[in-house]
Write a protein that holds these residues in place. Structure first.
Motif, PDB file in Angstrom:
ATOM      1  N   HIS A  67      55.164   7.926  13.351  1.00 33.56           N
ATOM      2  CA  HIS A  67      54.435   9.189  13.495  1.00 33.56           C
ATOM      3  C   HIS A  67      53.683   9.219  14.820  1.00 33.56           C
ATOM      4  O   HIS A  67      53.685  10.236  15.529  1.00 33.56           O
ATOM      5  CB  HIS A  67      53.472   9.338  12.312  1.00 33.56           C
ATOM      6  CG  HIS A  67      52.740  10.648  12.270  1.00 33.56           C
ATOM      7  ND1 HIS A  67      53.343  11.859  12.514  1.00 33.56           N
ATOM      8  CD2 HIS A  67      51.439  10.927  11.988  1.00 33.56           C
ATOM      9  CE1 HIS A  67      52.449  12.828  12.384  1.00 33.56           C
ATOM     10  NE2 HIS A  67      51.293  12.284  12.086  1.00 33.56           N
ATOM     11  N   ASP A  70      56.132   9.684  17.685  1.00 33.31           N
ATOM     12  CA  ASP A  70      56.679  11.042  17.671  1.00 33.31           C
ATOM     13  C   ASP A  70      55.702  12.017  18.305  1.00 33.31           C
ATOM     14  O   ASP A  70      56.053  12.790  19.194  1.00 33.31           O
ATOM     15  CB  ASP A  70      56.991  11.465  16.233  1.00 33.31           C
ATOM     16  CG  ASP A  70      57.561  12.867  16.154  1.00 33.31           C
ATOM     17  OD1 ASP A  70      58.394  13.210  17.018  1.00 33.31           O
ATOM     18  OD2 ASP A  70      57.183  13.611  15.249  1.00 33.31           O
ATOM     19  N   CYS A  71      54.452  11.984  17.866  1.00 33.73           N
ATOM     20  CA  CYS A  71      53.478  12.989  18.285  1.00 33.73           C
ATOM     21  C   CYS A  71      53.112  12.898  19.762  1.00 33.73           C
ATOM     22  O   CYS A  71      52.706  13.903  20.363  1.00 33.73           O
ATOM     23  CB  CYS A  71      52.218  12.888  17.424  1.00 33.73           C
ATOM     24  SG  CYS A  71      52.470  13.368  15.699  1.00 33.73           S
ATOM     25  N   GLY A  75      54.725  16.565  21.170  1.00 32.53           N
ATOM     26  CA  GLY A  75      54.138  16.947  19.895  1.00 32.53           C
ATOM     27  C   GLY A  75      54.882  16.395  18.698  1.00 32.53           C
ATOM     28  O   GLY A  75      55.907  15.711  18.816  1.00 32.53           O
ATOM     29  N   CYS A  76      54.364  16.692  17.513  1.00 38.91           N
ATOM     30  CA  CYS A  76      54.896  16.142  16.257  1.00 38.91           C
ATOM     31  C   CYS A  76      56.091  16.964  15.793  1.00 38.91           C
ATOM     32  O   CYS A  76      55.962  17.863  14.958  1.00 38.91           O
ATOM     33  CB  CYS A  76      53.804  16.125  15.196  1.00 38.91           C
ATOM     34  SG  CYS A  76      52.258  15.347  15.732  1.00 38.91           S
ATOM     35  N   ASP A  77      57.264  16.638  16.320  1.00 32.98           N
ATOM     36  CA  ASP A  77      58.453  17.458  16.080  1.00 32.98           C
ATOM     37  C   ASP A  77      59.663  16.649  15.625  1.00 32.98           C
ATOM     38  O   ASP A  77      60.781  17.153  15.601  1.00 32.98           O
ATOM     39  CB  ASP A  77      58.815  18.247  17.336  1.00 32.98           C
ATOM     40  CG  ASP A  77      59.119  17.332  18.534  1.00 32.98           C
ATOM     41  OD1 ASP A  77      59.077  16.089  18.373  1.00 32.98           O
ATOM     42  OD2 ASP A  77      59.397  17.864  19.628  1.00 32.98           O
ATOM     43  N   ALA A 125      59.691  16.274  10.583  1.00 32.62           N
ATOM     44  CA  ALA A 125      58.366  16.077  11.184  1.00 32.62           C
ATOM     45  C   ALA A 125      57.291  15.974  10.111  1.00 32.62           C
ATOM     46  O   ALA A 125      56.368  15.161  10.215  1.00 32.62           O
ATOM     47  CB  ALA A 125      58.060  17.223  12.144  1.00 32.62           C
ATOM     48  N   ALA A 129      54.728  12.773   8.945  1.00 33.07           N
ATOM     49  CA  ALA A 129      53.273  12.915   8.798  1.00 33.07           C
ATOM     50  C   ALA A 129      52.811  12.455   7.422  1.00 33.07           C
ATOM     51  O   ALA A 129      51.788  11.765   7.290  1.00 33.07           O
ATOM     52  CB  ALA A 129      52.872  14.369   9.037  1.00 33.07           C
ATOM     53  N   ARG A 150      55.312  21.928   9.886  1.00 30.76           N
ATOM     54  CA  ARG A 150      55.985  21.643  11.152  1.00 30.76           C
ATOM     55  C   ARG A 150      57.487  21.886  11.010  1.00 30.76           C
ATOM     56  O   ARG A 150      58.050  21.712   9.941  1.00 30.76           O
ATOM     57  CB  ARG A 150      55.777  20.176  11.561  1.00 30.76           C
ATOM     58  CG  ARG A 150      54.349  19.753  11.735  1.00 30.76           C
ATOM     59  CD  ARG A 150      54.225  18.230  11.824  1.00 30.76           C
ATOM     60  NE  ARG A 150      52.832  17.816  11.739  1.00 30.76           N
ATOM     61  CZ  ARG A 150      52.144  17.725  10.609  1.00 30.76           C
ATOM     62  NH1 ARG A 150      52.742  18.000   9.447  1.00 30.76           N
ATOM     63  NH2 ARG A 150      50.885  17.354  10.616  1.00 30.76           N
ATOM     64  N   GLY A 306      48.182  14.781  14.188  1.00 34.33           N
ATOM     65  CA  GLY A 306      49.270  15.493  13.518  1.00 34.33           C
ATOM     66  C   GLY A 306      49.375  16.949  13.915  1.00 34.33           C
ATOM     67  O   GLY A 306      50.401  17.595  13.658  1.00 34.33           O
ATOM     68  N   ILE A 308      49.227  17.971  17.069  1.00 32.60           N
ATOM     69  CA  ILE A 308      49.632  18.072  18.469  1.00 32.60           C
ATOM     70  C   ILE A 308      50.922  18.896  18.579  1.00 32.60           C
ATOM     71  O   ILE A 308      51.970  18.489  18.080  1.00 32.60           O
ATOM     72  CB  ILE A 308      49.843  16.686  19.095  1.00 32.60           C
ATOM     73  CG1 ILE A 308      48.537  15.888  19.111  1.00 32.60           C
ATOM     74  CG2 ILE A 308      50.394  16.808  20.515  1.00 32.60           C
ATOM     75  CD1 ILE A 308      48.700  14.455  19.566  1.00 32.60           C
ATOM     76  N   PRO A 310      52.710  21.357  17.228  1.00 28.12           N
ATOM     77  CA  PRO A 310      53.763  21.494  16.224  1.00 28.12           C
ATOM     78  C   PRO A 310      54.627  22.722  16.490  1.00 28.12           C
ATOM     79  O   PRO A 310      54.165  23.725  17.044  1.00 28.12           O
ATOM     80  CB  PRO A 310      52.970  21.665  14.924  1.00 28.12           C
ATOM     81  CG  PRO A 310      51.694  22.326  15.371  1.00 28.12           C
ATOM     82  CD  PRO A 310      51.382  21.730  16.716  1.00 28.12           C
TER      83      PRO A 310
END
Length: 326
Positions: A67, A70-71, A75-77, A125, A129, A150, A306, A308, A310
């Motif tokens: 996680h 990724d973020c 971003g958290c995608d 995503a 999270a 997300r 989380g 960031i 999305p």
């Protein structure tokens, strides 16, 4: 009795309609995003994480780290989950991720169950999270409401992964800058670094501290044991691993910060939070004395991370397979 049951279902239907209407505005993430279209989503994810952690306790740290990585890249995608294809270069082979990130099969298994229960509804995503939160919970850490909704990216960015993810050799100013680049503060950085209270690190990430003129901030007995683990004559055993927290490596607690005070931070990027004597030292000391405050602040910082960039509404997609765009 029948009328009461009917009233309950009517009330639930109205609530679902309201939630769906709110979700459609694509304005923000919401903890009840899957209440109506996949109410069992979080239970399915928790069960998958629980099974994986029971089989291998280290997996909790690995899922939490997925996680994070990724973020920090667009971003958290869920871009971190994408495999390379002839037309797409993923992030898995970027320097911070190659031979390091783990847990992809766990996410695959959870996604398969969700696709069976609620096809095309739950994003990869959001799985990352929720799995991060559940990993912390299952190792004794705090629990929080994950903001959901997300969507998944169709692309990845290996170049950005190589530059945006904080390196284990970073000093405090570099760490602060990397976190500020994604909208997180110095306090968030120190707090989220506490995730290293669980998990392991490869010798390759800290070998430089052991050779030639060894890092004087490393506690002497720890230095000796790490040299025995990681150095084999004139060659490095780069893939050997050491616990990030020597005392409670599979328990989420504040021992990580206590280790820094005694020179037992394995990674340079951890130890400098205390040994550099700069702007992060006071918060490290505070967390050694107040685990409750660390837990409370960790929850807040995880929610911030989380959030960031999305993908929301019609941006991105809901992947059917987390490894490939649809």
């Amino acid at each position: 009795m029948a009328s009461a049951v009917s009233f309950y279902f009517i009330l639930l239907l109205v609530l679902c309609l309201l939630v769906t209407a709110k979700a459609s505005d694509a304005g923000s993430l919401k903890p009840d995003y899957y209440l109506c279209n996949c109410p069992e989503a979080e239970a399915i994810i928790f069960s998958g994480v629980q099974k994986a952690v029971a089989q291998e306790p280290r997996m909790a740290a690995s899922l939490l780290r997925l996680h994070f990585h990724d973020c920090f890249v667009n971003g958290c995608d869920a871009s971190v989950l994408l495999d390379d294809t002839p037309t797409l270069t993923g992030e898995k082979t970027a320097a911070p991720n190659a031979n390091s990130l783990r847990g992809f099969e766990v996410i695959d298994s959870i996604k398969a169950e969700l696709e069976f229960a609620c096809p095309g509804i739950v994003s990869c995503a959001d799985i990352l999270a929720i799995a991060a939160r559940d990993s912390v919970l299952l190792t004794g850490g705090p629990v929080w409401q994950v903001q959901l909704g997300r969507r998944d990216s169709r692309t990845a960015n290996k170049a950005l992964a190589n530059t945006s993810i904080p390196a284990p050799t970073s000093n405090v100013p570099k760490l602060i800058q990397k976190f500020q680049n994604v909208g997180l503060t110095r306090e968030d950085m120190v707090t989220l670094s506490g995730a290293h209270t669980i998990g392991k690190a490869r010798c390759a990430t800290f070998n430089a501290r052991l050779q030639n003129q060894p890092d004087p901030t490393l506690e002497k007995l720890l230095l000796t044991s790490l040299q025995m683990l990681c150095l084999n004559g004139f060659s490095n055993n780069s893939n050997a691993v050491a616990n990030l927290d020597l005392q409670t490596p599979i328990i989420f607690d504040n021992k990580y910060y206590k280790n820094l005070l005694s020179g037992e931070g394995i990674l340079m990027s951890d130890q400098v939070l205390y040994s550099s004597g700069g702007s992060t030292e006071a918060l490290v000391k505070f967390y050694t004395e107040n685990q409750k405050a660390f837990f409370e602040n960790f929850k807040v910082s995880m929610i911030k991370m989380g959030n960031i960039q999305p993908l929301l509404g019609k941006d991105g997609e809901i992947r059917h397979n987390c490894r490939f765009p649809n």
